[in-house]
Structures are given as structure tokens and as C-alpha cells.
Design an enzyme around this catalytic site. Structure first.
Site, short mmCIF file in Angstrom:
data_model
loop_
_atom_site.label_atom_id
_atom_site.label_comp_id
_atom_site.label_asym_id
_atom_site.label_seq_id
_atom_site.Cartn_x
_atom_site.Cartn_y
_atom_site.Cartn_z
N THR A 99 0.86 -1.19 0.00
CA THR A 99 0.00 0.00 0.00
C THR A 99 0.90 1.24 0.00
OG1 THR A 99 -0.23 0.19 2.41
CG2 THR A 99 -1.80 -1.26 1.28
N GLY A 100 0.47 2.26 -0.75
CA GLY A 100 1.31 3.45 -0.85
C GLY A 100 2.60 3.15 -1.57
N GLY A 101 2.46 2.61 -2.80
CA GLY A 101 3.67 2.19 -3.54
C GLY A 101 4.07 3.14 -4.64
N THR A 102 3.52 4.35 -4.64
CA THR A 102 3.81 5.26 -5.76
C THR A 102 5.04 6.13 -5.51
OG1 THR A 102 2.33 6.94 -4.85
CG2 THR A 102 1.38 5.39 -6.45
N SER A 103 5.56 6.14 -4.29
CA SER A 103 6.79 6.90 -4.06
C SER A 103 7.50 6.38 -2.81
CB SER A 103 6.50 8.40 -3.94
OG SER A 103 6.03 8.73 -2.67
N GLY A 104 8.65 6.95 -2.53
CA GLY A 104 9.36 6.72 -1.28
C GLY A 104 9.63 5.25 -0.96
N ILE A 105 9.36 4.90 0.30
CA ILE A 105 9.69 3.56 0.81
C ILE A 105 8.88 2.48 0.08
CG2 ILE A 105 9.54 2.10 2.88
CD1 ILE A 105 10.05 4.76 4.53
N GLY A 106 7.60 2.77 -0.19
CA GLY A 106 6.75 1.79 -0.87
C GLY A 106 7.25 1.49 -2.27
N TYR A 159 0.61 11.83 15.13
CA TYR A 159 1.35 10.90 14.28
C TYR A 159 2.02 9.82 15.13
CZ TYR A 159 4.82 9.24 10.87
OH TYR A 159 5.60 8.46 10.05
N1 LIG Z 1 10.25 9.23 5.41
C1 LIG Z 1 10.42 9.03 6.70
O1 LIG Z 1 11.30 9.67 7.32
C2 LIG Z 1 9.57 8.03 7.43
C3 LIG Z 1 9.98 7.66 8.73
C4 LIG Z 1 9.22 6.73 9.42
C5 LIG Z 1 8.09 6.18 8.86
N2 LIG Z 1 7.72 6.58 7.60
C6 LIG Z 1 6.49 5.98 7.06
O2 LIG Z 1 6.78 5.40 5.80
C7 LIG Z 1 5.58 5.31 5.05
C8 LIG Z 1 5.84 5.75 3.63
O3 LIG Z 1 6.20 7.10 3.64
P1 LIG Z 1 7.37 7.69 2.71
O4 LIG Z 1 8.39 8.26 3.62
O5 LIG Z 1 7.78 6.72 1.69
O6 LIG Z 1 6.59 8.94 2.08
P2 LIG Z 1 6.11 9.27 0.58
O7 LIG Z 1 7.26 9.30 -0.35
O8 LIG Z 1 5.28 10.49 0.74
O9 LIG Z 1 5.19 8.03 0.20
C9 LIG Z 1 3.94 7.85 0.77
C10 LIG Z 1 3.15 6.84 -0.04
O10 LIG Z 1 1.92 6.59 0.63
C11 LIG Z 1 0.85 6.83 -0.28
N3 LIG Z 1 -0.32 7.31 0.46
C12 LIG Z 1 -0.40 8.36 1.30
N4 LIG Z 1 -1.63 8.44 1.80
C13 LIG Z 1 -2.34 7.41 1.25
C14 LIG Z 1 -3.68 6.95 1.37
N5 LIG Z 1 -4.57 7.60 2.14
N6 LIG Z 1 -4.06 5.86 0.67
C15 LIG Z 1 -3.18 5.21 -0.14
N7 LIG Z 1 -1.91 5.61 -0.29
C16 LIG Z 1 -1.50 6.68 0.39
C17 LIG Z 1 1.39 7.85 -1.28
O11 LIG Z 1 0.70 7.71 -2.51
P3 LIG Z 1 -0.29 8.82 -3.14
O12 LIG Z 1 0.12 10.15 -2.56
O13 LIG Z 1 -0.05 8.65 -4.59
O14 LIG Z 1 -1.65 8.40 -2.71
C18 LIG Z 1 2.82 7.35 -1.43
O15 LIG Z 1 2.87 6.27 -2.32
C19 LIG Z 1 4.53 6.12 5.81
O16 LIG Z 1 3.68 5.25 6.53
C20 LIG Z 1 5.38 6.94 6.77
O17 LIG Z 1 4.65 7.29 7.92
C21 LIG Z 1 8.43 7.48 6.89
#
Ligand SMILES: NC(=O)c1ccc[n+]([C@@H]2O[C@H](COP(=O)([O-])OP(=O)(O)OC[C@H]3O[C@@H](n4cnc5c(N)ncnc54)[C@H](OP(=O)(O)O)[C@@H]3O)[C@@H](O)[C@H]2O)c1
Length: 250
Positions: free
Chosen positions: A12-19, A150
């Protein structure tokens, strides 16, 4: 050696970042993947980039109707999944005096309700030997100003790992969490912080990271791949920190 050949994964959430980085790593290790995101254009763009082992579904993890329909959408692609990475999410920041109901609901809907019902709805599609990974965060281990909601939401996810581990053991589905520290993704740009606030936050966080840098999404992805694979066959109900050594208050 890690081998995901023949396995199908939902991220889930595979369009950017960690996913997205995890989708790339899963494919490199032989898996077929399905990603979700909220926007059709972004989902299409991502699966085109990922290639013919990638499928996409538009699904909002904060919307109950989408969560309840996810199984049907998956079944139009595959009869079962082997791996589930519940990753969709974002963070918003506010001091307690400024928190309103919308700030609370938005994050709890996606991070807590979204995680619980994604797991619930995917369980009927998961076979014995399946793997679930939830994405928590280092914020569960520290008291970080402006992140009450959060951090509480991610702490709920941390709690799910333990309860679900107890409930899923009899089905031989393992569940674990990955807990990232500061990772360079779109996360901060998609928060409610200004560029100046992001810089200030980075300035405050970086000196606390012994490895003295932000992590890359691919560095989290490698750990998720390990947790998804048979290489972690005796890991269940635990959390792996990928945080450059960020100090935890236990
Ligand atoms: N980056 C950090 O420092 C960090 C640290 C700890 C934990 N995390 C966690 O890692 C996870 C991924 O975050 P990321 O850092 O990779 O950020 P990101 O690059 O912003 O990626 C977030 C992803 O989640 C998707 N998304 C957001 N809201 C959504 C929703 N309501 N339904 C479906 N998809 C949704 C976005 O897709 P769309 O916008 O296209 O829907 C995007 O693919 C999150 O759970 C975040 O809390 C991140």
C-alpha cells in the site's frame, strides 16, 4: 540468499518513497507486485516505470469503502497474495494547543483504521506461510514535539504487530514491523510543514543520528524484503529499526 520468485506482494502506498523502493526490490528478487495509491495518474505512471511484474490499484487507505473493496480489486489481478506491506501514510505536525479534530481524524483514519482494515481485508487472500510487514516509525520511541497524533497513530500500529502476531500464529502467517528513522522521501514535502520548518527539523534531527545522514528508501526496502522472505522465517511479532542508530528512550 533472498528469493521471492513465484510470490505476489501487495504494497500500500507504492507510488513513491519507501513503498516504491520496496516494489523495485521485491521485483528484483523475483516477485510480482501490486501497489496502491490515491491517484490514478500516479499509479499508472509508477507501474509503467516498474515494468510488467507490476500492477496498480487506486485505493485510499483512509476511506472505509475503498478498504472494503480492496479484496475484490486484488482478486481481479490474483487469487491470493503471499506478502502484504502496509506502508501507505504521511505525517502532519502540530503542538497540542493547535490540534483539531480534522488533524486527528486524517492521520488516525489512514494510519490506524487503514492498517487494521487492510490487514483484515487481505487475510482471506493470504496463504499459510504468508508474510505481513507494517510500517511504524522511530517516533514511537522518542518524545518528538508537535507529533502527538502521528506518534500515537504509529504506536497503535506498533501495538497491532504484537496482537496480530498472537492471532495469526495458528495460520502460520508471520507479521513484523519495519521502523524507519529519517528517510529521504516525499514524506516531509507532503507534511504540513513549510520548507523552513523542514530545514529546522532536519537540523535538529541529524545531529542525533549517529550515521549523520538521512536514510535512503532503498535501505528500508532491503529490510522489508528480508522480512517478507523465508530468510526471516523465525521472526514474528517484532520490529526492526532502520534509523542510522537513532537513540531510543526505552
Ligand atoms: N520518510 C520518513 O522519514 C519516514 C519515517 C518513518 C516512517 N515513515 C512511514 O513510511 C511510510 C511511507 O512514507 P514515505 O516516507 O515513503 O513517504 P512518501 O514518499 O510520501 O510516500 C507515501 C506513499 O503513501 C501513499 N499514500 C499516502 N496516503 C495514502 C492513502 N490515504 N491511501 C493510499 N496511499 C496513500 C502515497 O501515494 P499517493 O500520494 O499517490 O496516494 C505514497 O505512495 C509512511 O507510513 C510513513 O509514515 C516514513
Amino acid at each position: 540468499m533472498i528469493n521471492l520468485t513465484g510470490k505476489t506482494a501487495l504494497i500500500t502506498g507504492g507510488t513513491s518513497g519507501i513503498g516504491k523502493a520496496t516494489a523495485i526490490d521485491f521485483i528484483e528478487n523475483g516477485a510480482k507486485i501490486i501497489i496502491t495509491g490515491r491517484n490514478q495518474h500516479t499509479v499508472n505512471e509508477t507501474i509503467n516505470e516498474l515494468g510488467d511484474q507490476a500492477y496498480g490499484i487506486v485505493s485510499d487507505s483512509g476511506k472505509m469503502s475503498d478498504l472494503l473493496d480492496l479484496g475484490n480489486k486484488i482478486k481481479s489481478i490474483t487469487p491470493y497474495i503471499d506478502i502484504l506491506f502496509v506502508n501507505a501514510g504521511f505525517g502532519k505536525y502540530a503542538p497540542i494547543e493547535q490540534i483539531d479534530e480534522a488533524h486527528f481524524d486524517e492521520q488516525f483514519n489512514v494510519l490506524v483504521k487503514g492498517t487494521l482494515f487492510t490487514v483484515q481485508q487481505m487475510l482471506p487472500l493470504m496463504k499459510e506461510g504468508g508474510a505481513i510487514i507494517l510500517n511504524t516509525s522511530i517516533v514511537t520511541e522518542i518524545g518528538m514535539s508537535n507529533s502527538s497524533v502521528y506518534s500515537a497513530a504509529k504506536s497503535a500500529v506498533q501495538s497491532f504487530v504484537k496482537t496480530f502476531a498472537s492471532e495469526l500464529a495458528s495460520r502460520k502467517i508471520k507479521i513484523n514491523a519495519v521502523s524507519p528513522g529519517p528517510i529521504q522521501t516525499n514524506y516531509f514535502d507532503r507534511s504540513n510543514l513549510s520548507q523552513e520548518q523542514i530545514q529546522n527539523m532536519a537540523g535538529a534531527v541529524l545531529p542525533q543520528v549517529p550515521l549523520a545522514r538521512f536514510g535512503q528508501p532503498s535501505e528500508v526496502a532491503k529490510v522489508v524484503t528480508f522480512l517478507a522472505s523465508d530468510a526471516s522465517s523465525f521472526m514474528h511479532g517484532t520490529e526492526v529499526f532502520v534509523d542510522g542508530g537513532f537513540p531510543k528512550i526505552k
